[in-house]
Design an enzyme around this catalytic site. Structure first.
Site, short mmCIF file in Angstrom:
data_model
loop_
_atom_site.label_atom_id
_atom_site.label_comp_id
_atom_site.label_asym_id
_atom_site.label_seq_id
_atom_site.Cartn_x
_atom_site.Cartn_y
_atom_site.Cartn_z
N ARG A 173 -28.97 58.40 4.92
CA ARG A 173 -29.62 59.02 5.51
C ARG A 173 -29.43 59.34 7.14
NH1 ARG A 173 -34.34 60.06 2.04
NH2 ARG A 173 -35.70 60.31 4.06
N ARG A 177 -23.69 59.75 15.33
CA ARG A 177 -22.87 60.35 15.92
C ARG A 177 -22.19 60.61 17.41
NH1 ARG A 177 -27.98 63.73 15.95
NH2 ARG A 177 -28.50 64.97 13.86
N ARG A 250 -42.71 50.12 -3.18
CA ARG A 250 -43.25 50.17 -1.98
C ARG A 250 -44.41 50.35 -1.08
NH1 ARG A 250 -43.20 45.65 0.42
NH2 ARG A 250 -43.24 45.26 2.73
N ARG A 281 -43.83 52.26 13.10
CA ARG A 281 -43.59 53.49 13.45
C ARG A 281 -45.16 53.37 14.49
NH1 ARG A 281 -40.35 57.29 9.38
NH2 ARG A 281 -41.76 56.40 7.15
N GLU A 301 -48.18 52.25 10.99
CA GLU A 301 -47.73 52.46 9.64
C GLU A 301 -47.08 51.28 9.34
OE1 GLU A 301 -45.54 55.97 8.67
OE2 GLU A 301 -44.16 54.81 7.18
N TYR A 349 -36.33 58.88 -4.37
CA TYR A 349 -37.08 59.44 -2.87
C TYR A 349 -36.00 60.66 -2.15
CZ TYR A 349 -36.47 56.94 2.15
OH TYR A 349 -36.70 55.99 2.79
N ASP A 351 -37.30 64.01 -0.74
CA ASP A 351 -37.81 64.95 0.61
C ASP A 351 -38.29 66.14 0.12
OD1 ASP A 351 -37.12 62.78 2.92
OD2 ASP A 351 -35.68 64.06 3.19
#
Ligand code: FAD
Ligand code: UDP
Length: 370
Positions: A173, A177, A250, A281, A301, A349, A351
């Site tokens: 994911r 770059r 999880r 995070r 988190e 999973y 989005d």
């Protein structure tokens, strides 16, 4: 005998809410139930100090599909928030996703040519050719330094499993770059609903009967008899009484702090890459909507092991769980009057944009056949 509703929709997350909205447009009568004390599933926001708090973790909407973007913007206008998270690794801050800024901060490379040469050198250290798991995938894509600094420890605390035991798709994911571009997503469209995600859900559920604090399994027979068909977006193994076994997830816990200052970290998301910290995070919610409030709210988190009494957040799509899911999927095919969809029922999973796309496809097919 005609039943009271055409559809009983179990779960008011994006899957259930989009399905309900489309069914209402087609003239159907729906009842939505949710076991939580609010609608919206994991996109629900709680307002604290005038700030929309993403109660179940940071949610940034992104898609390449103009139809999906227009669909959500037809309900609530989205702002132009761009996710540019930072990573704190061994006391130093770096830009994510892995791009020319990260490479400069890590190695001092200034041109794409220098950075590419460095990455090739790094990849050659282990020389993984045919990646079979997350660790091998990461080493074959970005090599040793990036794996050691940003991936290994973060992934192992996030998933509570060794990176060698996790499927490689999880890491695919994240973009890599060779430009100075800190946008976490490659998609054309990105943003946050102006006024928060509750506006999106309230818009979808407008005119639809909803009952909160109500678990489908508290009286399965009664709920089943209420409608011609069920749209089920809860856990698939729970639907079948776990009779083939339990699918693993999880879980997460969230620790909120209200701070008497305008800004804590100057950014919506900062990842804590190493195991010095138990959390993965810190989210500073006001930045999602460019808030100017006097106070700020941050959320740490913490990943944690899932048990049947905790929230199921991330499906663990390793071989064992995937094989079990396939067996449940076969059982689901025999349930002629039940439509299974969403992250929990498909054990995927997904989005947000993918869940919406799926709910639109499924509802279109269902309502056309009717
Ligand atoms: P859910 O939102 O889980 O909704 C299911 C609903 O069903 C829940 O409200 C639940 O209470 C209810 N339910 C379950 N069982 C029963 C029952 N027995 N009876 C009654 N009700 C029941 N996506 C993005 O696009 N961008 C992001 O940045 C992003 N960040 C994320 C961060 C985290 C921490 C997590 C966990 C997910 C993230 N996602 C993100 C994914 C996003 O949350 C999902 O794609 C989407 O919300 C899934 O919608 P859903 O309707 O399938 O499921
Ligand atoms: N990941 C990582 N380091 C990071 C961010 C992500 O190793 O700083 C890995 C980790 O395994 C995570 C996966 O990449 O589970 C996907 O990350 P993403 O940010 O997309 O996860 P989500 O927001 O869905 O939790």
């Amino acid at each position: 005998m005609k039943k009271k509703y055409d559809y009983l929709i179990v779960g008011s997350g994006l899957f259930g809410s989009v399905f309900a909205c489309e069914a209402l447009k087609a003239g159907k009568k729906c009842l939505v139930i949710d076991k939580r004390n609010h609608v919206g599933g994991n996109v629900f926001c709680e307002n604290i100090e005038g700030i929309n708090i993403h109660k179940y973790g940071a949610h940034i909407f992104h898609t390449n599909d103009k139809d999906i973007w227009d669909y959500v913007n037809g309900i609530v206008e989205f702002n132009n928030f761009t996710n540019s998270p930072l990573a704190l690794s061994k006391g130093k801050l770096y830009n994510l996703p892995f791009n020319m800024n990260t490479f400069y901060q890590l190695w001092g490379t200034k041109t794409p040519q220098e950075a590419k040469a460095k990455i090739e050198e790094q990849i050659a250290i282990y020389g993984v050719k045919n990646p079979q798991n997350l660790e091998e995938q990461a080493l074959s894509l970005v090599g040793k330094d990036i794996y050691d600094n940003f991936i290994k420890e973060y992934t192992e605390k996030q998933w509570g499993r060794k990176a060698t035991e996790l499927p490689s798709f999880i890491i695919k994911r994240i973009p890599i770059r060779f430009t100075f571009d800190n946008n976490y997503f490659n998609d054309t469209y990105q943003g946050i609903p102006k006024g928060g995600y509750n506006k999106l859900i309230d818009g979808l559920l407008q005119g639809i009967e909803v009952i909160k604090d109500t678990d489908f399994f508290s009286d399965r027979q009664k709920f089943t008899e209420l409608a011609d068909k069920i749209v089920y977006s809860g856990k698939i193994d729970e639907y079948f009484d776990y009779n083939l076994g339990v699918l693993e997830y999880r879980s997460l816990s969230f620790e909120n702090e209200i701070l008497d200052k305008e800004d804590f970290q100057g950014n919506a998301v900062v990842n804590y890459s190493d195991t010095t910290y138990d959390f993965t995070r810190i989210i500073e919610h006001k930045h999602f909507e460019f808030g100017k409030q006097g106070k700020t709210v941050i959320t740490k988190e913490y990943p944690k092991e899932w048990t049947p009494s905790t929230e199921a957040f991330y499906p663990i799509n390793n071989e064992k769980n995937q094989a079990l899911f396939e067996k449940y999927k076969k059982l689901a095919l025999n349930e002629k009057n039940v439509i299974f969809g969403g992250r929990l029922a498909e054990y995927k999973y997904y989005d947000m944009h993918q869940v919406i796309a799926q709910a639109l496809t499924r509802s279109k097919k269902e309502l056309k056949n009717d």
